[in-house]
Design a protein around this motif. Structure first.
Motif, PDB file in Angstrom:
ATOM      1  N   UNK A 258       1.065  -1.026   0.198  1.00 32.92           N
ATOM      2  CA  UNK A 258       0.188  -0.072  -0.089  1.00 32.92           C
ATOM      3  C   UNK A 258       0.950   1.302   0.047  1.00 32.92           C
ATOM      4  N   UNK A 259       0.663   2.333  -0.859  1.00 30.78           N
ATOM      5  CA  UNK A 259       1.511   3.437  -0.826  1.00 30.78           C
ATOM      6  C   UNK A 259       1.137   4.393   0.199  1.00 30.78           C
ATOM      7  N   UNK A 260       2.115   4.809   1.055  1.00 34.35           N
ATOM      8  CA  UNK A 260       2.026   5.595   2.044  1.00 34.35           C
ATOM      9  C   UNK A 260       2.871   7.051   1.585  1.00 34.35           C
ATOM     10  N   UNK A 261       2.674   8.102   2.218  1.00 36.55           N
ATOM     11  CA  UNK A 261       3.458   9.156   1.783  1.00 36.55           C
ATOM     12  C   UNK A 261       5.072   8.887   1.818  1.00 36.55           C
ATOM     13  N   UNK A 262       5.631   8.283   2.649  1.00 39.59           N
ATOM     14  CA  UNK A 262       7.143   8.219   2.744  1.00 39.59           C
ATOM     15  C   UNK A 262       7.516   6.588   2.304  1.00 39.59           C
ATOM     16  N   UNK A 263       6.516   5.571   2.355  1.00 40.67           N
ATOM     17  CA  UNK A 263       6.766   4.513   2.068  1.00 40.67           C
ATOM     18  C   UNK A 263       5.630   3.466   1.725  1.00 40.67           C
ATOM     19  N   UNK A 264       6.371   2.215   1.288  1.00 42.03           N
ATOM     20  CA  UNK A 264       5.479   1.412   0.949  1.00 42.03           C
ATOM     21  C   UNK A 264       5.204   0.443   1.815  1.00 42.03           C
ATOM     22  N   UNK A 265       4.069   0.150   2.316  1.00 40.31           N
ATOM     23  CA  UNK A 265       3.679  -0.624   3.320  1.00 40.31           C
ATOM     24  C   UNK A 265       3.324  -2.109   2.998  1.00 40.31           C
ATOM     25  N   UNK A 266       3.836  -3.011   3.453  1.00 44.68           N
ATOM     26  CA  UNK A 266       3.430  -4.476   2.908  1.00 44.68           C
ATOM     27  C   UNK A 266       1.794  -4.828   3.349  1.00 44.68           C
ATOM     28  N   UNK A 267       1.331  -5.439   2.695  1.00 41.20           N
ATOM     29  CA  UNK A 267      -0.061  -5.904   3.142  1.00 41.20           C
ATOM     30  C   UNK A 267      -0.316  -7.322   3.076  1.00 41.20           C
ATOM     31  N   UNK A 268      -0.296  -8.015   1.868  1.00 46.44           N
ATOM     32  CA  UNK A 268      -0.472  -9.259   1.757  1.00 46.44           C
ATOM     33  C   UNK A 268       0.578  -9.789   0.738  1.00 46.44           C
ATOM     34  N   UNK A 269       0.885 -11.167   1.094  1.00 49.42           N
ATOM     35  CA  UNK A 269       1.908 -11.721   0.084  1.00 49.42           C
ATOM     36  C   UNK A 269       1.294 -13.515  -0.126  1.00 49.42           C
ATOM     37  N   UNK A 270       2.173 -13.960  -1.373  1.00 48.29           N
ATOM     38  CA  UNK A 270       1.800 -15.293  -1.608  1.00 48.29           C
ATOM     39  C   UNK A 270       3.079 -15.924  -1.993  1.00 48.29           C
ATOM     40  N   UNK A 271       3.300 -17.012  -1.456  1.00 51.81           N
ATOM     41  CA  UNK A 271       4.684 -17.622  -1.828  1.00 51.81           C
ATOM     42  C   UNK A 271       5.710 -16.883  -1.244  1.00 51.81           C
ATOM     43  N   UNK A 272       5.792 -16.171   0.120  1.00 50.75           N
ATOM     44  CA  UNK A 272       6.994 -15.510   0.557  1.00 50.75           C
ATOM     45  C   UNK A 272       7.303 -16.054   1.785  1.00 50.75           C
ATOM     46  N   UNK A 273       6.339 -16.025   2.757  1.00 55.72           N
ATOM     47  CA  UNK A 273       6.609 -16.760   3.989  1.00 55.72           C
ATOM     48  C   UNK A 273       6.078 -18.102   4.255  1.00 55.72           C
ATOM     49  N   UNK A 274       5.319 -18.226   3.360  1.00 58.48           N
ATOM     50  CA  UNK A 274       4.554 -19.688   3.284  1.00 58.48           C
ATOM     51  C   UNK A 274       4.674 -20.273   1.768  1.00 58.48           C
ATOM     52  N   UNK A 275       4.309 -21.471   1.687  1.00 58.29           N
ATOM     53  CA  UNK A 275       4.137 -22.086   0.435  1.00 58.29           C
ATOM     54  C   UNK A 275       2.986 -21.193  -0.303  1.00 58.29           C
ATOM     55  N   UNK A 276       3.226 -21.413  -1.799  1.00 56.91           N
ATOM     56  CA  UNK A 276       2.437 -20.696  -2.660  1.00 56.91           C
ATOM     57  C   UNK A 276       1.081 -21.108  -2.516  1.00 56.91           C
ATOM     58  N   UNK A 277       0.690 -22.407  -2.378  1.00 57.44           N
ATOM     59  CA  UNK A 277      -0.585 -23.030  -2.397  1.00 57.44           C
ATOM     60  C   UNK A 277      -1.121 -22.569  -1.141  1.00 57.44           C
ATOM     61  N   UNK A 278      -0.592 -21.924  -0.192  1.00 55.46           N
ATOM     62  CA  UNK A 278      -1.314 -21.713   1.250  1.00 55.46           C
ATOM     63  C   UNK A 278      -2.056 -20.443   1.026  1.00 55.46           C
ATOM     64  N   UNK A 279      -2.000 -19.734   0.143  1.00 53.39           N
ATOM     65  CA  UNK A 279      -2.647 -18.579  -0.218  1.00 53.39           C
ATOM     66  C   UNK A 279      -2.191 -17.121   0.384  1.00 53.39           C
ATOM     67  N   UNK A 280      -3.052 -16.085   0.276  1.00 53.02           N
ATOM     68  CA  UNK A 280      -2.398 -14.981   1.090  1.00 53.02           C
ATOM     69  C   UNK A 280      -2.044 -14.921   2.312  1.00 53.02           C
ATOM     70  N   UNK A 281      -1.038 -14.334   2.712  1.00 52.07           N
ATOM     71  CA  UNK A 281      -0.678 -14.224   4.051  1.00 52.07           C
ATOM     72  C   UNK A 281      -0.112 -12.627   4.477  1.00 52.07           C
ATOM     73  N   UNK A 282      -0.229 -12.377   5.768  1.00 49.56           N
ATOM     74  CA  UNK A 282      -0.243 -10.753   6.126  1.00 49.56           C
ATOM     75  C   UNK A 282       1.448 -10.516   5.980  1.00 49.56           C
ATOM     76  N   UNK A 283       1.911  -9.527   5.648  1.00 48.25           N
ATOM     77  CA  UNK A 283       3.343  -9.280   5.832  1.00 48.25           C
ATOM     78  C   UNK A 283       3.548  -7.803   5.902  1.00 48.25           C
TER      79      UNK A 283
END
Length: 207
Positions: free
Chosen positions: A77-102
């Motif tokens: 998500x775009x903030x004034x001074x940074x990009x804030x992570x929201x959801x991810x797939x295949x990053x901290x969990x297996x890809x088939x797990x689906x979206x996870x919070x980051x």
């Protein structure tokens, strides 16, 4: 006699040429079928985007589309001074797990980077990147992919980038993609978001 002498060679040449033509014809037909399939899938996804009623669901839909092609994908998500992570797939969990919070992922926009360039210009990026901000603020947390080929897909509304979807191939080799189809979907999501915001403003103004 001359005709008889060349008959077999002429026949072989004809059959070889005909065989090449047939192969080329069926290859073209397969390409046409593939193109029809891509267009059909694109149409279905555009219709799905138009049915979405919440901004967060729009960025999630784009994340899922990107994750079908890339091994790892993240919504920022775009903030004034940074990009804030929201959801991810295949990053901290297996890809088939689906979206996870980051929500631990943060990308600064205070210094020049490929992220700031895409956010400010609103144009998607696909290719190799040796960006220092990318390495320090993303790869140090999630690990570097096998190849430095990434995609940054902006979702815009009223000329401003509201969200950014990141993707890479993780531990796999780079494969050919149709990035223009993803760009079309991101642009459509932006239009849907604009309509959402317009309707909300109109609703408030009428009260």
């Amino acid at each position: 006699k001359a005709g008889k002498a060349t008959f077999f060679q002429d026949t072989i040449s004809f059959l070889e040429t005909f065989n090449s033509y047939i192969k080329g014809f069926f290859h073209e037909q397969k390409d046409l079928v593939a193109a029809d399939n891509h267009l059909g899938k694109l149409k279905d996804r555009i219709l799905t985007l138009r049915d979405i009623k919440e901004p967060s669901a729009l960025s999630l839909a784009l994340l899922q589309y990107v994750s079908e092609i890339f091994e790892r994908s993240v919504t920022f998500i775009v903030r004034p001074a940074e990009l804030a992570g929201e959801k991810a797939i295949g990053v901290f969990a297996e890809r088939n797990t689906g979206p996870t919070s980051v929500t631990n992922l943060k990308i600064p926009l205070t210094k020049p980077s490929v992220f700031r360039d895409v956010t400010e210009k609103g144009r998607f990026f696909y290719g190799e990147s040796d960006d220092e901000v990318l390495k320090k603020h993303l790869f140090e947390l999630i690990g570097a992919p096998l190849r430095p080929t990434i995609i940054l897909l902006p979702m815009k509304s009223r000329g401003k980038t509201m969200a950014l979807i990141y993707g890479d191939f993780g531990g796999k080799e780079v494969t050919a993609i149709q990035s223009d189809l993803l760009e079309i979907l991101a642009n459509e999501a932006g239009l849907v978001l604009e309509n959402m915001l317009y309707r909300k403003q109109s609703s408030k103004a009428s009260k």
